[in-house]
Design an enzyme around this catalytic site. Structure first.
Site, PDB file in Angstrom:
ATOM      1  N   CYS A 186       0.865  -1.181   0.000  1.00  0.00           N
ATOM      2  CA  CYS A 186       0.000   0.000   0.000  1.00  0.00           C
ATOM      3  C   CYS A 186       0.905   1.235   0.000  1.00  0.00           C
ATOM      4  O   CYS A 186       2.118   1.122  -0.143  1.00  0.00           O
ATOM      5  CB  CYS A 186      -0.983  -0.006   1.168  1.00  0.00           C
ATOM      6  N   ASN A 199       2.544   1.417   4.097  1.00  0.00           N
ATOM      7  CA  ASN A 199       2.865   0.168   4.789  1.00  0.00           C
ATOM      8  C   ASN A 199       2.640   0.256   6.294  1.00  0.00           C
ATOM      9  O   ASN A 199       3.355  -0.342   7.082  1.00  0.00           O
ATOM     10  CB  ASN A 199       4.297  -0.278   4.464  1.00  0.00           C
ATOM     11  N   CYS A 223      -1.033   0.664   7.296  1.00  0.00           N
ATOM     12  CA  CYS A 223      -2.464   0.376   7.482  1.00  0.00           C
ATOM     13  C   CYS A 223      -2.876  -0.902   6.739  1.00  0.00           C
ATOM     14  O   CYS A 223      -2.957  -1.968   7.321  1.00  0.00           O
ATOM     15  CB  CYS A 223      -3.335   1.550   7.014  1.00  0.00           C
ATOM     16  N   ARG A 224      -3.108  -0.769   5.446  1.00  0.00           N
ATOM     17  CA  ARG A 224      -3.691  -1.873   4.675  1.00  0.00           C
ATOM     18  C   ARG A 224      -2.751  -3.055   4.463  1.00  0.00           C
ATOM     19  O   ARG A 224      -3.120  -4.203   4.718  1.00  0.00           O
ATOM     20  CB  ARG A 224      -4.184  -1.351   3.319  1.00  0.00           C
ATOM     21  N   SER A 225      -1.538  -2.802   3.974  1.00  0.00           N
ATOM     22  CA  SER A 225      -0.656  -3.932   3.653  1.00  0.00           C
ATOM     23  C   SER A 225      -0.196  -4.721   4.873  1.00  0.00           C
ATOM     24  O   SER A 225      -0.136  -5.957   4.790  1.00  0.00           O
ATOM     25  CB  SER A 225       0.524  -3.493   2.778  1.00  0.00           C
ATOM     26  N   ASP A 263      -7.968   3.226   1.711  1.00  0.00           N
ATOM     27  CA  ASP A 263      -7.063   3.603   2.793  1.00  0.00           C
ATOM     28  C   ASP A 263      -7.874   4.098   3.989  1.00  0.00           C
ATOM     29  O   ASP A 263      -8.615   5.075   3.881  1.00  0.00           O
ATOM     30  CB  ASP A 263      -6.127   4.711   2.303  1.00  0.00           C
TER      31      ASP A 263
END
Length: 158
Positions: free
Chosen positions: A13, A16, A18-20, A130
């Site tokens: 993301c 690096n 939050c999402r990933s 995000d």
């Protein structure tokens, strides 16, 4: 480079944090529960260098803990070597995909398959939004979407 007989996936993301890292932790737990984690190299990274060395967002960590998942990941930026050593690079949105494809074009021996993680979503939600400027509910939505996508990805690659 992944050893012979192993598969590899890098979740990506923007920052690096939050999402990933959520996707990485979810996939690692799934692979562990399925007894196949030793057959995988699993990591996550960022298209930017803004958060290098940082722990994941506290809201993301709280969301993972709520679901019995821990992570000790520290943010890192995607490197040129990643395009040669990972079989799959799965990203969260069109901006990530564009950045990764641009970077891949500068790598001579790029062998990674670069895709949206959401392309595996059985509910056809292609983009994983995000949650950084959102609420705890937005992190929960990311978790649920990663859960669906990672399950489908693991099933396809087992």
């Amino acid at each position: 480079m992944a050893a012979t007989g192993t598969k590899s996936v890098l979740f990506v993301c923007l920052g690096n944090i939050c999402r990933s890292p959520i996707a990485e932790a979810v996939f690692r737990k799934m692979a562990t529960d399925a007894g196949v984690v030793d057959k995988w190299v699993i990591d996550s990274g960022a298209t930017s260098d803004w958060n290098t060395g940082s722990l994941p967002d506290t809201r993301g960590l709280a969301c993972l803990r709520k679901h019995g998942i821990e992570t000790s990941h520290k943010a890192r930026q995607v490197t040129k070597d990643d395009f040669m050593s990972f079989e799959y690079i799965l990203c969260m949105d069109e901006s990530n995909l564009s950045d990764l494809k641009r970077k891949a074009n500068s790598v001579k021996n790029c062998s990674a398959k670069i895709e949206l993680l959401g392309s595996y979503d059985p509910q056809n939600q292609l983009i994983i939004k995000d949650p950084y400027y959102g609420s705890d509910k937005d992190f929960e939505n990311v978790y649920e979407q990663c859960l669906r996508c990672c399950k489908a990805f693991l099933e396809k690659n087992s």
